[in-house]
Design a protein around this motif. Structure first.
Motif, PDB file in Angstrom:
ATOM      1  N   MET A   1      66.170 -13.074 -31.246  1.00  0.00           N
ATOM      2  CA  MET A   1      66.645 -11.792 -31.715  1.00  0.00           C
ATOM      3  C   MET A   1      66.584 -10.773 -30.733  1.00  0.00           C
ATOM      4  O   MET A   1      67.362  -9.829 -30.968  1.00  0.00           O
ATOM      5  N   LEU A   2      65.337 -10.744 -30.061  1.00  0.00           N
ATOM      6  CA  LEU A   2      65.455  -9.651 -29.112  1.00  0.00           C
ATOM      7  C   LEU A   2      66.449  -9.680 -27.860  1.00  0.00           C
ATOM      8  O   LEU A   2      67.038  -8.795 -27.660  1.00  0.00           O
ATOM      9  N   PHE A  18      60.545  -8.786 -24.529  1.00  0.00           N
ATOM     10  CA  PHE A  18      61.190  -9.990 -24.224  1.00  0.00           C
ATOM     11  C   PHE A  18      60.552 -10.992 -23.083  1.00  0.00           C
ATOM     12  O   PHE A  18      60.489 -12.081 -23.094  1.00  0.00           O
ATOM     13  N   ILE A  19      60.251 -10.380 -22.021  1.00  0.00           N
ATOM     14  CA  ILE A  19      59.548 -10.907 -20.885  1.00  0.00           C
ATOM     15  C   ILE A  19      58.271 -11.476 -21.421  1.00  0.00           C
ATOM     16  O   ILE A  19      58.065 -12.664 -21.071  1.00  0.00           O
ATOM     17  N   PHE A  20      57.419 -10.726 -22.221  1.00  0.00           N
ATOM     18  CA  PHE A  20      56.101 -11.384 -22.749  1.00  0.00           C
ATOM     19  C   PHE A  20      56.624 -12.461 -23.570  1.00  0.00           C
ATOM     20  O   PHE A  20      55.765 -13.323 -23.395  1.00  0.00           O
ATOM     21  N   CYS A  21      57.316 -12.371 -24.535  1.00  0.00           N
ATOM     22  CA  CYS A  21      57.451 -13.621 -25.110  1.00  0.00           C
ATOM     23  C   CYS A  21      58.048 -14.833 -24.634  1.00  0.00           C
ATOM     24  O   CYS A  21      57.450 -15.999 -24.974  1.00  0.00           O
ATOM     25  N   GLY A  22      58.800 -14.509 -23.664  1.00  0.00           N
ATOM     26  CA  GLY A  22      59.273 -15.701 -22.865  1.00  0.00           C
ATOM     27  C   GLY A  22      58.193 -16.421 -22.126  1.00  0.00           C
ATOM     28  O   GLY A  22      57.850 -17.803 -22.095  1.00  0.00           O
ATOM     29  N   ASN A 132      65.557   1.627 -37.138  1.00  0.00           N
ATOM     30  CA  ASN A 132      64.776   1.936 -35.865  1.00  0.00           C
ATOM     31  C   ASN A 132      64.278   0.488 -35.420  1.00  0.00           C
ATOM     32  O   ASN A 132      63.138  -0.054 -36.214  1.00  0.00           O
ATOM     33  N   PHE A 133      64.634  -0.128 -34.461  1.00  0.00           N
ATOM     34  CA  PHE A 133      63.994  -1.351 -34.119  1.00  0.00           C
ATOM     35  C   PHE A 133      62.387  -1.391 -34.007  1.00  0.00           C
ATOM     36  O   PHE A 133      61.887  -2.361 -34.237  1.00  0.00           O
ATOM     37  N   LEU A 187      60.240 -13.891 -38.379  1.00  0.00           N
ATOM     38  CA  LEU A 187      61.325 -13.649 -39.366  1.00  0.00           C
ATOM     39  C   LEU A 187      61.533 -11.863 -39.360  1.00  0.00           C
ATOM     40  O   LEU A 187      62.684 -11.657 -39.970  1.00  0.00           O
ATOM     41  N   CYS A 188      60.420 -11.464 -39.394  1.00  0.00           N
ATOM     42  CA  CYS A 188      60.537  -9.816 -39.662  1.00  0.00           C
ATOM     43  C   CYS A 188      61.397  -9.524 -38.329  1.00  0.00           C
ATOM     44  O   CYS A 188      62.240  -8.552 -38.754  1.00  0.00           O
ATOM     45  N   ILE A 189      61.123  -9.598 -37.152  1.00  0.00           N
ATOM     46  CA  ILE A 189      62.111  -9.393 -35.997  1.00  0.00           C
ATOM     47  C   ILE A 189      63.538  -9.742 -36.243  1.00  0.00           C
ATOM     48  O   ILE A 189      64.520  -8.889 -36.148  1.00  0.00           O
ATOM     49  N   THR A 190      63.837 -10.704 -36.787  1.00  0.00           N
ATOM     50  CA  THR A 190      64.997 -11.306 -37.205  1.00  0.00           C
ATOM     51  C   THR A 190      65.563 -10.523 -38.073  1.00  0.00           C
ATOM     52  O   THR A 190      66.995 -10.044 -38.129  1.00  0.00           O
TER      53      THR A 190
END
Length: 201
Positions: A1-2, A18-22, A132-133, A187-190
Protein backbone atom coordinates in the motif's frame (compact mmCIF):
# COMPACT_ATOMS: atom_id res chain seq x y z
CA UNK A 1 0.00 0.00 0.00
CA UNK A 2 2.90 2.36 0.61
CA UNK A 3 4.12 1.65 -2.91
CA UNK A 4 0.59 2.23 -4.21
CA UNK A 5 0.46 5.59 -2.43
CA UNK A 6 3.98 6.60 -3.51
CA UNK A 7 3.11 6.03 -7.16
CA UNK A 8 0.64 8.91 -6.82
CA UNK A 9 2.17 11.10 -4.08
CA UNK A 10 5.97 11.12 -4.05
CA UNK A 11 6.81 12.18 -0.48
CA UNK A 12 10.17 11.73 1.27
CA UNK A 13 8.70 10.87 4.67
CA UNK A 14 6.60 8.08 3.12
CA UNK A 15 9.69 6.78 1.31
CA UNK A 16 11.43 6.56 4.68
CA UNK A 17 8.64 4.36 6.03
CA UNK A 18 8.71 2.23 2.89
CA UNK A 19 12.46 1.65 3.25
CA UNK A 20 11.97 0.76 6.91
CA UNK A 21 9.15 -1.69 6.19
CA UNK A 22 11.18 -3.42 3.48
CA UNK A 23 14.25 -3.66 5.70
CA UNK A 24 12.18 -4.87 8.66
CA UNK A 25 10.57 -7.59 6.54
CA UNK A 26 14.00 -8.91 5.51
CA UNK A 27 15.29 -8.83 9.11
CA UNK A 28 12.20 -10.60 10.45
CA UNK A 29 12.54 -13.28 7.78
CA UNK A 30 16.15 -13.84 8.82
CA UNK A 31 15.28 -13.87 12.53
CA UNK A 32 12.41 -16.32 11.98
CA UNK A 33 14.63 -18.66 9.97
CA UNK A 34 16.91 -18.97 13.01
CA UNK A 35 14.19 -20.08 15.44
CA UNK A 36 13.99 -23.79 14.61
CA UNK A 37 17.77 -24.29 14.28
CA UNK A 38 17.91 -22.48 17.64
CA UNK A 39 20.46 -19.98 16.42
CA UNK A 40 20.95 -16.64 18.15
CA UNK A 41 18.88 -13.99 16.37
CA UNK A 42 19.30 -11.17 18.90
CA UNK A 43 21.56 -9.21 16.53
CA UNK A 44 18.74 -9.09 13.96
CA UNK A 45 16.32 -7.71 16.56
CA UNK A 46 18.88 -5.14 17.72
CA UNK A 47 19.30 -4.01 14.13
CA UNK A 48 15.51 -3.85 13.74
CA UNK A 49 15.26 -1.54 16.74
CA UNK A 50 18.04 0.62 15.32
CA UNK A 51 16.30 0.92 11.94
CA UNK A 52 12.99 1.71 13.60
CA UNK A 53 14.63 4.39 15.72
CA UNK A 54 16.23 6.00 12.66
CA UNK A 55 13.46 5.83 10.05
CA UNK A 56 10.41 6.39 12.26
CA UNK A 57 12.14 9.27 14.08
CA UNK A 58 13.03 10.85 10.74
CA UNK A 59 9.43 10.41 9.59
CA UNK A 60 8.17 12.35 12.59
CA UNK A 61 10.94 14.94 12.23
CA UNK A 62 9.74 15.68 8.69
CA UNK A 63 6.09 15.61 9.76
CA UNK A 64 6.34 17.93 12.76
CA UNK A 65 6.21 21.69 12.23
CA UNK A 66 7.22 22.82 15.74
CA UNK A 67 10.87 22.90 16.78
CA UNK A 68 10.24 21.27 20.18
CA UNK A 69 8.51 18.30 18.58
CA UNK A 70 11.29 17.97 16.03
CA UNK A 71 13.76 17.96 18.92
CA UNK A 72 12.00 15.00 20.53
CA UNK A 73 12.15 13.11 17.23
CA UNK A 74 15.89 13.74 16.98
CA UNK A 75 16.43 12.71 20.61
CA UNK A 76 14.59 9.46 19.92
CA UNK A 77 16.91 8.83 16.98
CA UNK A 78 20.00 9.59 19.06
CA UNK A 79 18.76 7.35 21.88
CA UNK A 80 18.31 4.51 19.40
CA UNK A 81 21.83 4.95 18.07
CA UNK A 82 23.26 5.09 21.60
CA UNK A 83 21.38 1.96 22.67
CA UNK A 84 22.62 0.03 19.64
CA UNK A 85 26.20 1.18 20.20
CA UNK A 86 26.06 0.26 23.89
CA UNK A 87 24.72 -3.26 23.21
CA UNK A 88 26.68 -4.16 20.09
CA UNK A 89 29.86 -2.07 20.02
CA UNK A 90 30.88 -0.87 23.47
CA UNK A 91 29.89 -3.77 25.73
CA UNK A 92 28.42 -6.41 23.39
CA UNK A 93 25.66 -7.04 25.96
CA UNK A 94 23.17 -8.46 23.47
CA UNK A 95 22.79 -11.96 24.86
CA UNK A 96 19.07 -11.39 25.50
CA UNK A 97 16.23 -9.71 23.63
CA UNK A 98 16.24 -5.97 24.36
CA UNK A 99 12.69 -5.80 25.70
CA UNK A 100 13.37 -2.59 27.65
CA UNK A 101 14.83 -0.92 24.56
CA UNK A 102 11.82 -1.88 22.45
CA UNK A 103 9.45 -0.83 25.24
CA UNK A 104 11.14 2.58 25.66
CA UNK A 105 11.06 3.21 21.92
CA UNK A 106 7.37 2.23 21.78
CA UNK A 107 6.57 4.73 24.53
CA UNK A 108 8.37 7.51 22.64
CA UNK A 109 6.58 6.63 19.40
CA UNK A 110 3.18 6.77 21.13
CA UNK A 111 4.09 10.19 22.58
CA UNK A 112 5.06 11.46 19.11
CA UNK A 113 1.82 10.06 17.66
CA UNK A 114 -0.24 12.14 20.08
CA UNK A 115 1.97 15.13 19.27
CA UNK A 116 1.05 14.61 15.62
CA UNK A 117 -2.68 14.49 16.45
CA UNK A 118 -2.27 17.68 18.46
CA UNK A 119 -0.60 19.31 15.45
CA UNK A 120 -3.29 18.04 13.06
CA UNK A 121 -6.11 19.39 15.22
CA UNK A 122 -4.44 22.81 15.49
CA UNK A 123 -3.72 23.08 11.75
CA UNK A 124 -6.77 24.31 9.82
CA UNK A 125 -7.51 22.48 6.58
CA UNK A 126 -10.36 22.56 4.10
CA UNK A 127 -10.03 18.80 3.58
CA UNK A 128 -11.12 16.10 5.98
CA UNK A 129 -8.34 14.70 8.16
CA UNK A 130 -9.15 11.26 6.75
CA UNK A 131 -7.81 12.45 3.39
CA UNK A 132 -4.40 13.00 4.98
CA UNK A 133 -2.27 9.84 4.67
CA UNK A 134 -0.25 10.85 7.74
CA UNK A 135 -3.44 10.45 9.75
CA UNK A 136 -3.78 6.82 8.67
CA UNK A 137 -0.08 6.16 9.26
CA UNK A 138 -0.31 7.48 12.79
CA UNK A 139 -3.46 5.49 13.52
CA UNK A 140 -1.61 2.42 12.23
CA UNK A 141 1.44 3.16 14.37
CA UNK A 142 -0.77 3.78 17.39
CA UNK A 143 -2.48 0.39 16.98
CA UNK A 144 0.81 -1.45 16.74
CA UNK A 145 2.98 0.36 19.26
CA UNK A 146 0.30 0.65 21.96
CA UNK A 147 -0.15 -3.12 21.89
CA UNK A 148 3.54 -3.85 21.39
CA UNK A 149 4.45 -1.58 24.28
CA UNK A 150 2.60 -3.88 26.70
CA UNK A 151 3.99 -6.99 25.02
CA UNK A 152 7.60 -5.87 25.28
CA UNK A 153 7.12 -5.04 28.95
CA UNK A 154 5.49 -8.44 29.52
CA UNK A 155 8.37 -10.21 27.79
CA UNK A 156 10.76 -8.50 30.19
CA UNK A 157 8.68 -9.69 33.14
CA UNK A 158 8.43 -13.23 31.77
CA UNK A 159 12.12 -13.55 30.96
CA UNK A 160 12.83 -14.47 34.57
CA UNK A 161 10.11 -17.11 34.52
CA UNK A 162 11.55 -18.63 31.37
CA UNK A 163 14.86 -19.16 33.13
CA UNK A 164 13.19 -20.82 36.10
CA UNK A 165 10.20 -22.69 34.62
CA UNK A 166 10.95 -22.79 30.88
CA UNK A 167 7.61 -21.10 30.22
CA UNK A 168 8.18 -20.79 26.46
CA UNK A 169 4.44 -21.03 25.76
CA UNK A 170 3.74 -17.70 27.47
CA UNK A 171 6.31 -15.82 25.38
CA UNK A 172 5.16 -17.57 22.21
CA UNK A 173 1.61 -16.39 22.90
CA UNK A 174 2.85 -12.83 23.36
CA UNK A 175 4.64 -12.90 20.00
CA UNK A 176 1.45 -14.16 18.36
CA UNK A 177 -0.45 -11.23 19.88
CA UNK A 178 2.16 -8.84 18.47
CA UNK A 179 1.54 -10.23 14.99
CA UNK A 180 -2.17 -9.53 15.44
CA UNK A 181 -1.44 -5.88 16.19
CA UNK A 182 0.87 -5.75 13.17
CA UNK A 183 -1.87 -7.20 10.95
CA UNK A 184 -4.43 -4.68 12.21
CA UNK A 185 -2.04 -1.80 11.59
CA UNK A 186 -1.45 -3.07 8.04
CA UNK A 187 -5.20 -3.15 7.45
CA UNK A 188 -5.39 0.45 8.61
CA UNK A 189 -2.71 1.55 6.13
CA UNK A 190 -4.51 -0.33 3.35
CA UNK A 191 -7.85 1.25 4.22
CA UNK A 192 -6.30 4.72 4.30
CA UNK A 193 -4.59 4.41 0.93
CA UNK A 194 -7.74 3.09 -0.73
CA UNK A 195 -9.94 5.72 0.94
CA UNK A 196 -7.72 8.60 -0.18
CA UNK A 197 -7.40 7.25 -3.71
CA UNK A 198 -11.19 6.85 -3.96
CA UNK A 199 -11.94 10.40 -2.81
CA UNK A 200 -9.15 12.03 -4.83
CA UNK A 201 -10.57 10.80 -8.15
Amino acid sequence: MLVFYLRIYNQLRIWLLFIFCGSAAVLMFLASSMVLPQKNNIAEYDLLLLLASVFISLYFFLTFKVALKKYLALMTLVAGLANFAQRNILSVSNAQFDSIGFYSFSVLVVIMIFMYFNQALKTPSKDSITLNFDFWINISLLIYYTGAMMIFLSIYALSGLVKEWQDHLSIGTLWAAQNIFLFLSSLCITAGALWINYHRK
